[in-house]
Design a protein around this motif. Structure first.
Motif, PDB file in Angstrom:
ATOM      1  N   LEU A   1       2.032  -9.071 -16.553  1.00 48.66           N
ATOM      2  CA  LEU A   1       1.721  -9.875 -15.363  1.00 48.66           C
ATOM      3  C   LEU A   1       2.865  -9.912 -14.356  1.00 48.66           C
ATOM      4  CD1 LEU A   1      -0.189 -12.781 -17.125  1.00 48.66           C
ATOM      5  CD2 LEU A   1      -1.173 -10.888 -15.835  1.00 48.66           C
ATOM      6  N   PRO A   2       4.114 -10.253 -14.788  1.00 49.70           N
ATOM      7  CA  PRO A   2       5.195 -10.262 -13.788  1.00 49.70           C
ATOM      8  C   PRO A   2       5.594  -8.869 -13.305  1.00 49.70           C
ATOM      9  CG  PRO A   2       6.063 -10.788 -15.968  1.00 49.70           C
ATOM     10  CD  PRO A   2       4.566 -10.788 -16.082  1.00 49.70           C
ATOM     11  N   LEU A   3       5.244  -7.828 -14.074  1.00 49.42           N
ATOM     12  CA  LEU A   3       5.604  -6.475 -13.651  1.00 49.42           C
ATOM     13  C   LEU A   3       4.933  -6.114 -12.327  1.00 49.42           C
ATOM     14  CD1 LEU A   3       5.488  -4.422 -16.999  1.00 49.42           C
ATOM     15  CD2 LEU A   3       7.510  -5.133 -15.697  1.00 49.42           C
ATOM     16  N   LEU A   4       3.736  -6.658 -12.100  1.00 50.79           N
ATOM     17  CA  LEU A   4       3.024  -6.347 -10.865  1.00 50.79           C
ATOM     18  C   LEU A   4       3.785  -6.845  -9.643  1.00 50.79           C
ATOM     19  CD1 LEU A   4       0.350  -5.072  -9.879  1.00 50.79           C
ATOM     20  CD2 LEU A   4      -0.617  -7.362  -9.843  1.00 50.79           C
TER      21      LEU A   4
ATOM     22  N   ALA B 242       5.560  -3.628  -4.183  1.00 51.47           N
ATOM     23  CA  ALA B 242       5.713  -4.227  -2.849  1.00 51.47           C
ATOM     24  C   ALA B 242       4.364  -4.549  -2.214  1.00 51.47           C
ATOM     25  CB  ALA B 242       6.516  -3.289  -1.951  1.00 51.47           C
ATOM     26  N   LYS B 243       3.389  -3.648  -2.330  1.00 54.72           N
ATOM     27  CA  LYS B 243       2.085  -3.897  -1.718  1.00 54.72           C
ATOM     28  C   LYS B 243       1.360  -5.042  -2.420  1.00 54.72           C
ATOM     29  CE  LYS B 243      -0.435  -0.875   0.221  1.00 54.72           C
ATOM     30  NZ  LYS B 243      -1.366   0.215   0.570  1.00 54.72           N
TER      31      LYS B 243
ATOM     32  N   ARG C 193       2.871  -7.599  -3.762  1.00 56.44           N
ATOM     33  CA  ARG C 193       3.512  -8.828  -3.270  1.00 56.44           C
ATOM     34  C   ARG C 193       2.955  -9.216  -1.909  1.00 56.44           C
ATOM     35  NH1 ARG C 193       8.360  -6.323  -5.089  1.00 56.44           N
ATOM     36  NH2 ARG C 193       9.016  -5.976  -2.920  1.00 56.44           N
ATOM     37  N   VAL C 194       2.715  -8.234  -1.058  1.00 50.90           N
ATOM     38  CA  VAL C 194       2.116  -8.513   0.251  1.00 50.90           C
ATOM     39  C   VAL C 194       0.726  -9.123   0.062  1.00 50.90           C
ATOM     40  CG1 VAL C 194       1.198  -7.466   2.361  1.00 50.90           C
ATOM     41  CG2 VAL C 194       3.420  -6.736   1.475  1.00 50.90           C
ATOM     42  N   GLY C 195      -0.050  -8.553  -0.864  1.00 51.28           N
ATOM     43  CA  GLY C 195      -1.393  -9.062  -1.123  1.00 51.28           C
ATOM     44  C   GLY C 195      -1.387 -10.492  -1.632  1.00 51.28           C
ATOM     45  N   LEU C 196      -0.463 -10.811  -2.534  1.00 48.51           N
ATOM     46  CA  LEU C 196      -0.388 -12.167  -3.063  1.00 48.51           C
ATOM     47  C   LEU C 196       0.079 -13.152  -1.994  1.00 48.51           C
ATOM     48  CD1 LEU C 196       1.090 -11.441  -6.606  1.00 48.51           C
ATOM     49  CD2 LEU C 196      -1.242 -12.157  -6.059  1.00 48.51           C
TER      50      LEU C 196
ATOM     51  N   THR D 108      -1.394 -14.837   8.009  1.00 52.61           N
ATOM     52  CA  THR D 108      -1.899 -13.789   7.116  1.00 52.61           C
ATOM     53  C   THR D 108      -2.016 -12.473   7.863  1.00 52.61           C
ATOM     54  OG1 THR D 108      -3.207 -15.450   5.943  1.00 52.61           O
ATOM     55  CG2 THR D 108      -3.758 -13.144   5.556  1.00 52.61           C
ATOM     56  N   ALA D 109      -2.593 -12.535   9.071  1.00 55.51           N
ATOM     57  CA  ALA D 109      -2.732 -11.322   9.877  1.00 55.51           C
ATOM     58  C   ALA D 109      -1.364 -10.714  10.197  1.00 55.51           C
ATOM     59  CB  ALA D 109      -3.493 -11.635  11.165  1.00 55.51           C
ATOM     60  N   ALA D 110      -0.396 -11.578  10.515  1.00 54.67           N
ATOM     61  CA  ALA D 110       0.948 -11.086  10.840  1.00 54.67           C
ATOM     62  C   ALA D 110       1.596 -10.422   9.632  1.00 54.67           C
ATOM     63  CB  ALA D 110       1.811 -12.257  11.332  1.00 54.67           C
ATOM     64  N   VAL D 111       1.438 -11.018   8.458  1.00 53.18           N
ATOM     65  CA  VAL D 111       2.007 -10.419   7.238  1.00 53.18           C
ATOM     66  C   VAL D 111       1.365  -9.067   6.963  1.00 53.18           C
ATOM     67  CG1 VAL D 111       2.065 -10.662   4.717  1.00 53.18           C
ATOM     68  CG2 VAL D 111       2.713 -12.584   6.159  1.00 53.18           C
ATOM     69  N   GLY D 112       0.033  -9.000   7.073  1.00 50.01           N
ATOM     70  CA  GLY D 112      -0.647  -7.724   6.844  1.00 50.01           C
ATOM     71  C   GLY D 112      -0.241  -6.661   7.849  1.00 50.01           C
ATOM     72  N   TRP D 113      -0.074  -7.070   9.108  1.00 50.92           N
ATOM     73  CA  TRP D 113       0.297  -6.107  10.151  1.00 50.92           C
ATOM     74  C   TRP D 113       1.721  -5.593   9.958  1.00 50.92           C
ATOM     75  CZ3 TRP D 113      -1.943  -3.240  13.726  1.00 50.92           C
ATOM     76  CH2 TRP D 113      -1.147  -2.675  14.726  1.00 50.92           C
ATOM     77  N   HIS D 114       2.647  -6.493   9.682  1.00 51.68           N
ATOM     78  CA  HIS D 114       4.060  -6.094   9.618  1.00 51.68           C
ATOM     79  C   HIS D 114       4.432  -5.455   8.284  1.00 51.68           C
ATOM     80  CE1 HIS D 114       8.299  -6.099  10.666  1.00 51.68           C
ATOM     81  NE2 HIS D 114       8.567  -6.673   9.484  1.00 51.68           N
ATOM     82  N   PHE D 115       3.982  -6.069   7.196  1.00 52.86           N
ATOM     83  CA  PHE D 115       4.409  -5.596   5.875  1.00 52.86           C
ATOM     84  C   PHE D 115       3.379  -4.700   5.193  1.00 52.86           C
ATOM     85  CE2 PHE D 115       6.621  -9.668   6.489  1.00 52.86           C
ATOM     86  CZ  PHE D 115       7.941  -9.249   6.318  1.00 52.86           C
ATOM     87  N   GLY D 116       2.198  -4.577   5.791  1.00 57.14           N
ATOM     88  CA  GLY D 116       1.142  -3.811   5.133  1.00 57.14           C
ATOM     89  C   GLY D 116       1.123  -2.344   5.478  1.00 57.14           C
ATOM     90  N   ARG D 117       2.059  -1.903   6.299  1.00 59.81           N
ATOM     91  CA  ARG D 117       2.089  -0.485   6.650  1.00 59.81           C
ATOM     92  C   ARG D 117       2.467   0.366   5.457  1.00 59.81           C
ATOM     93  NH1 ARG D 117       5.989  -0.826  11.754  1.00 59.81           N
ATOM     94  NH2 ARG D 117       6.870  -2.425  10.379  1.00 59.81           N
TER      95      ARG D 117
END
Length: 410
Positions: free
Chosen positions: A216-219, A223-224, A226-229, A390-399
């Motif tokens: 569980l903690p390995l996930l 990085a992606k 962590r962005v999702g969570l 949420t949108a900002a996190v997805g836009w900036h870190f979701g690339r």
């Protein structure tokens, strides 16, 4: 493009990508979606029945509210515990057991004569809900070829939307006409029917290895993921900070009658069903765009409500737009987690459910603080700001960093 999952690393390997899935595969997915409908209907049945239940059981409505709150808390724990605890068990057997738990829960509520045994029955439901969302949702992508996985997940989440639109109001109506115990008894009967359908339709689903607690903690090293969570935390806090207080807002600010609000909330759920379809379509094409788009739709609609929601027409329009975003929300977030960790769908599902349940409860608290100190409209603004974050996190870190690096080289 994602690397294909290997049988040695994935406890739930998707079906080989060897052509379109047949009717049997889609019927199996549909049986899981019907299970989702039954669970969502049961989870929220008390919402429309609390006054009746509180009166008959001789408790306050506040205490009766535990019949909704406690299953959510148990579900957060069960999402992790069930995923690890089932070990190498065939996942169809696990799903059957979880549906059986739901049936037992409803029977206890139907026949118990005092509050605390009923609360115990509702606590059992939390095990079914949490276990289903960690195990059941991960089953959908396994029943069909990989390129149809998002569509299968959308079909399962469609059961959630239908349960929200039809199941909960129907339960409240049955309770009003025949008594609240009848509503739970019918829910138990539906659970038995769903279980029979799944026994007939689901193929064997043995895992290649067990999910362990240390997985569980390995996930979190992904990085992606962590962005999702992080997006899940922000989106669920935002959604339920605002949605928890939508009825007071529409009554006090938009000057709607309680009956009108009930109809509008039904329409909100119907819009959510459409949003689920749109979200599945968008997520198949771009997980990042679906995540960002969902945050923007929910965020802008809720922030706009205090500004334009004094009129019934504007408020209705914004609530319907919000409903579209609400419907796309779970499929967008879940699809992001699956794509972030295609070789750990159960682990990702468990962390997603646990995170979402905690954030859901936190969202209601955050909205309550805003309402108490700043008034009902502030809950819409606070919720909207979380959704926009949420949108900002997805836009900036979701690339896709790897793809960005390739573009930079060229």
């Amino acid at each position: 493009m994602h690397a294909p999952a290997t049988a040695s690393s994935d406890p739930l390997v998707p079906a080989p990508d060897d052509g379109p899935p047949g009717l049997a595969a889609w019927l199996a997915v549909l049986s899981v979606g019907i299970g989702a409908f039954a669970l969502v209907t049961t989870e929220f049945l008390p919402v429309g029945l609390l006054p009746q239940m509180a009166t008959e059981l001789h408790v306050t409505e506040g205490l009766a509210g535990l019949l909704v709150t406690v299953p959510g808390i148990v579900a957060a724990i069960a999402a992790l515990a069930v995923t690890v605890g089932v070990g190498r068990a065939d996942r169809r057997h696990v799903l059957w057991a979880l549906m059986g738990v739901m049936v037992i829960s409803n029977l206890l509520v139907t026949f118990a004569t005092s509050f605390w045994p009923i609360l115990m029955g509702r606590s059992l439901l939390g095990i079914g809900v949490g276990g289903f969302w960690s195990i059941g949702v991960a089953i959908g992508p396994r029943l069909v070829p990989l390129r149809y996985a998002t569509r299968a997940t959308a079909l399962i989440f469609g059961g959630v939307s239908i349960g929200t639109v039809a199941g909960v109001p129907a339960g409240a109506l049955i309770g009003e006409l025949f008594g609240w115990r009848t509503a739970f008894g019918i829910a138990a009967g539906i659970g038995v029917l769903v279980l029979a359908i799944q026994v007939f339709l689901l193929p064997p689903l043995p895992p290649t290895r067990a999910t362990r607690a240390r997985d569980l903690p390995l996930l979190l090293k992904n990085a992606k993921a962590r962005v999702g969570l992080a997006a899940t935390v922000l989106m669920f806090i935002g959604q339920f900070a605002a949605y928890t207080y939508i009825t007071p807002f529409l009554v006090q600010v938009s000057a709607m009658s309680v009956r009108t609000v009930s109809v509008l909330l039904l329409a909100y759920g119907a819009a959510g069903f459409v949003g689920n379809i749109i979200g599945g379509w968008a997520a198949e094409r771009s997980a990042r765009a679906a995540l960002v788009g969902t945050g923007l739709v929910v965020g802008l609609a809720t922030v706009a409500l205090p500004l334009f929601g004094q009129g019934a027409i504007a408020a209705t329009t914004l609530v319907m737009i919000w409903g579209l975003g609400f419907g796309a929300m779970p499929i967008s977030l879940q699809n992001w987690m699956f794509r972030a960790a295609p070789d750990g769908m159960e682990t990702g599902g468990a962390l997603f459910v646990a995170t979402a349940q905690v954030a859901l409860a936190s969202g209601a608290g955050v909205g309550g603080l805003a309402v108490d100190h700043l008034g009902v409209p502030s809950a819409m603004v606070v919720g909207g700001m979380f959704a926009l974050a949420t949108a900002a996190v997805g836009w900036h870190f979701g690339r896709d960093r790897h793809r960005s690096a390739l573009h930079a080289v060229h």
